[in-house]
Design a protein around this motif. Structure first.
Motif, PDB file in Angstrom:
ATOM      1  N   ARG A  45     -12.607  -6.086  14.992  1.00 40.76           N
ATOM      2  CA  ARG A  45     -12.292  -4.967  15.867  1.00 40.76           C
ATOM      3  C   ARG A  45     -13.422  -4.775  16.867  1.00 40.76           C
ATOM      4  NH1 ARG A  45     -12.065  -0.269  12.584  1.00 40.76           N
ATOM      5  NH2 ARG A  45     -11.217   0.856  14.361  1.00 40.76           N
ATOM      6  N   TYR A 420       3.038  -2.329   4.543  1.00 40.58           N
ATOM      7  CA  TYR A 420       2.460  -1.053   4.126  1.00 40.58           C
ATOM      8  C   TYR A 420       3.443  -0.217   3.312  1.00 40.58           C
ATOM      9  CZ  TYR A 420      -0.994  -2.205   7.709  1.00 40.58           C
ATOM     10  OH  TYR A 420      -1.959  -2.834   8.457  1.00 40.58           O
ATOM     11  N   ARG A 423       2.341   1.529   0.107  1.00 39.97           N
ATOM     12  CA  ARG A 423       1.077   2.270   0.144  1.00 39.97           C
ATOM     13  C   ARG A 423       1.354   3.776   0.239  1.00 39.97           C
ATOM     14  NH1 ARG A 423      -3.335  -1.276   3.631  1.00 39.97           N
ATOM     15  NH2 ARG A 423      -2.512  -3.349   3.094  1.00 39.97           N
ATOM     16  N   ASP A 427      -1.461   6.343   4.422  1.00 39.78           N
ATOM     17  CA  ASP A 427      -1.959   5.048   4.887  1.00 39.78           C
ATOM     18  C   ASP A 427      -0.971   4.312   5.779  1.00 39.78           C
ATOM     19  OD1 ASP A 427      -4.228   5.506   3.415  1.00 39.78           O
ATOM     20  OD2 ASP A 427      -3.596   4.270   1.701  1.00 39.78           O
ATOM     21  N   ARG A 428       0.241   4.811   5.875  1.00 37.93           N
ATOM     22  CA  ARG A 428       1.248   4.084   6.643  1.00 37.93           C
ATOM     23  C   ARG A 428       1.801   4.884   7.822  1.00 37.93           C
ATOM     24  NH1 ARG A 428       6.711   4.393   5.061  1.00 37.93           N
ATOM     25  NH2 ARG A 428       7.189   6.050   3.584  1.00 37.93           N
ATOM     26  N   ARG A 432      -1.668   5.895  12.962  1.00 35.16           N
ATOM     27  CA  ARG A 432      -2.847   5.078  12.652  1.00 35.16           C
ATOM     28  C   ARG A 432      -2.788   3.771  13.443  1.00 35.16           C
ATOM     29  NH1 ARG A 432      -6.049   7.037   8.867  1.00 35.16           N
ATOM     30  NH2 ARG A 432      -5.245   8.529   7.326  1.00 35.16           N
ATOM     31  N   SER A 436      -5.413   2.490  16.457  1.00 34.46           N
ATOM     32  CA  SER A 436      -5.986   1.140  16.459  1.00 34.46           C
ATOM     33  C   SER A 436      -5.694   0.413  17.765  1.00 34.46           C
ATOM     34  CB  SER A 436      -5.422   0.335  15.282  1.00 34.46           C
ATOM     35  OG  SER A 436      -5.772   0.919  14.050  1.00 34.46           O
ATOM     36  N   GLY A 453      -7.532   8.336  11.576  1.00 35.58           N
ATOM     37  CA  GLY A 453      -8.264   7.093  11.503  1.00 35.58           C
ATOM     38  C   GLY A 453      -7.359   5.914  11.767  1.00 35.58           C
ATOM     39  N   LEU A 455      -5.450   2.063  11.458  1.00 43.95           N
ATOM     40  CA  LEU A 455      -4.613   1.415  10.459  1.00 43.95           C
ATOM     41  C   LEU A 455      -5.405   0.370   9.714  1.00 43.95           C
ATOM     42  CD1 LEU A 455      -1.632   1.267   9.438  1.00 43.95           C
ATOM     43  CD2 LEU A 455      -1.310  -0.615  11.050  1.00 43.95           C
ATOM     44  N   ALA A 456      -5.358   0.417   8.401  1.00 42.76           N
ATOM     45  CA  ALA A 456      -6.091  -0.556   7.585  1.00 42.76           C
ATOM     46  C   ALA A 456      -5.559  -1.965   7.784  1.00 42.76           C
ATOM     47  CB  ALA A 456      -5.998  -0.164   6.114  1.00 42.76           C
ATOM     48  N   ASP A 457      -6.455  -2.921   7.769  1.00 45.23           N
ATOM     49  CA  ASP A 457      -6.145  -4.358   7.750  1.00 45.23           C
ATOM     50  C   ASP A 457      -5.639  -4.929   9.062  1.00 45.23           C
ATOM     51  OD1 ASP A 457      -6.778  -4.257   5.021  1.00 45.23           O
ATOM     52  OD2 ASP A 457      -4.697  -3.903   4.457  1.00 45.23           O
TER      53      ASP A 457
END
Length: 458
Positions: A45, A420, A423, A427-428, A432, A436, A453, A455-457
């Motif tokens: 990132r 996702y 999850r 988190d989904r 998010r 990103s 925050g 998005l994870a991954d």
């Protein structure tokens, strides 16, 4: 597609009814291609900079209405070995350029009582859609947040495109403005959508022959507007007047900009259009219309006239007819989306899904074929293809079909499937993802919509 029925008055309503040019203009600082160094394609990132040393990152969202056939919308694996469902077939040549996202959603859409108009205008904002008929409110969309922050760098802060006109009738007690807009300039004002290719061309490059399509489009529908005002209450008339005035304001800003449309500073790689100006008339064939809009979007990015664009292939509750597809009959919403799982209709609905994805694949292919810096225009773009519903027949909003393409200047690793669905809800959140994406384009926010925050991954 040329004529539909105005449900409020049971009379034919021309597709030319309610529309106008999009976006205002500003002075631009286009980039100069000069030995840019592309970031390694690792998915790290890295927030891109706009210092002129590398091409800018562009963002485009291509939206199609009424969801997908779930059985055919899937992907697994990675890279060139990625397996994809029939609904994604047009993207097969571009699997290494693709990120398939599963399970993202907008909580406010799921909670909304309106199965369509409460789950569509908040696609890019995650906001609550007001059911108060005294106001229109849906939340500023992420593309317009980008426009506010970086739009001043280009001649057109953002390009807002569509195929079907903005509608002003009521549906289930809510304004179809909600069903005609995914791009919202403010919480209460949709960005004005342009459906005429010739107007888009003139907005981007000017009209050297001095042609004008006509007087204000609003003048053409004055009688319709008066008739509509007579059928709504005082508050609705005020909203209608404010909406029409906002469109006139866009026209005035475009006129002013055309009188002072100088370009200063660095120059783009392509300084003159490489496609002819479209005809003045609105295309009557859906495939031609959509393809023209994709070509104009490519032109806008290639000339660095804008770095932010959305294109609605259909409105929500669309009655677009897909008779141009072999073996397909009936309207998109009532006949094909709500197919009752009847096999013949399901097969037709799948073809419309494939057609929509095919427009996105065409855009990806065009951008991938244009060299830029040490890569391609696609390498320096971040594209999203999505719908507001998953299973359109059930109005399912607890997940959305979303595809990403392009490497965002080397900050996005493609050829992946990110799931996702299992999850926790927090988190989904689609917002998010939007945080990103905005960060990769150069706009970092601590919070957007219902997300605090990234998005994870991703």
């Amino acid at each position: 597609m040329t004529d539909r029925t105005d449900r409020a008055g049971d009379r034919p309503m021309s597709r030319r009814g309610f529309l106008r040019s999009s976006g205002g203009l500003a002075l631009t600082l286009p980039w100069l291609e000069s030995l840019p160094v592309r970031a390694e394609d690792t998915g790290k990132r890295v927030v891109p900079t706009d210092d002129g040393s590398s091409p800018p990152v562009r963002f485009a969202c291509v939206y199609f209405s009424n969801g997908v056939e779930p059985e055919h919308w899937w992907a697994r694996g990675s890279g060139s070995g990625m397996e994809i469902g029939p609904g994604l077939e047009p993207m097969r040549p571009f699997r290494e350029d693709l990120v398939f996202l599963r399970g993202l959603f907008n909580e406010q859409a799921v909670r909304h009582a309106s199965a369509h108009l409460g789950r569509m205008p908040n696609l890019l904002s995650g906001a609550w859609v007001s059911t108060d008929q005294a106001e229109i409110r849906a939340g500023q969309s992420m593309d317009q947040v980008l426009s506010r922050e970086i739009g001043r760098r280009t001649a057109v802060p953002s390009l807002v495109l569509g195929i079907e006109p903005t509608e002003l009738r009521l549906e289930d007690g809510l304004s179809m403005i909600y069903g005609s807009s995914i791009s919202w300039a403010t919480d209460t004002k949709p960005a004005t959508k342009e459906i005429y290719p010739a107007r888009v061309f003139d907005l981007l490059v000017g009209d050297p022959e001095g042609r004008r399509l006509d007087r204000s489009i609003l003048d053409q529908v004055l009688d319709d507007a008066k008739a509509l005002r007579g059928r709504v209450g005082v508050d609705d008339r005020r909203k209608l007047d404010e909406y029409l005035e906002s469109i006139r304001d866009v026209e005035r800003r475009i006129d002013r900009a055309s009188e002072d449309g100088r370009l200063e500073g660095r120059r783009p790689t392509l300084e003159a259009p490489n496609i002819p100006r479209p005809g003045d008339q609105l295309p009557q064939e859906v495939p031609d219309h959509m393809r023209m809009m994709m070509d104009l979007l490519v032109l806008a990015f290639q000339m660095d006239k804008t770095r932010i664009a959305t294109c609605m292939l259909n409105n929500d509750l669309s009655q677009m007819n897909f008779g141009f597809l072999d073996g397909v009959r009936g309207s998109l919403h009532l006949d094909l989306t709500h197919n009752g799982r009847e096999p013949e209709l399901e097969a037709m609905y799948l073809k419309t899904n494939q057609f929509h994805v095919g427009q996105f694949a065409y855009l990806v292919d065009r951008l991938k074929g244009i060299p830029e810096g040490e890569g391609t225009l696609l390498d320096h773009s971040l594209l999203m293809c999505c719908s507001n519903l998953f299973d359109g027949d059930r109005h399912q909003a607890d997940e959305m079909p979303i595809l990403l393409a392009g490497r965002a200047g080397g900050t996005l690793r493609t050829g992946r499937v990110l799931d996702y669905l299992d999850r926790p809800d927090d988190d989904r959140r689609a917002c998010r993802l939007y945080l990103s994406l905005m960060e990769r384009i150069g706009v970092s926010l601590a919070r957007f919509g219902d997300a605090d925050g990234p998005l994870a991954d991703l």
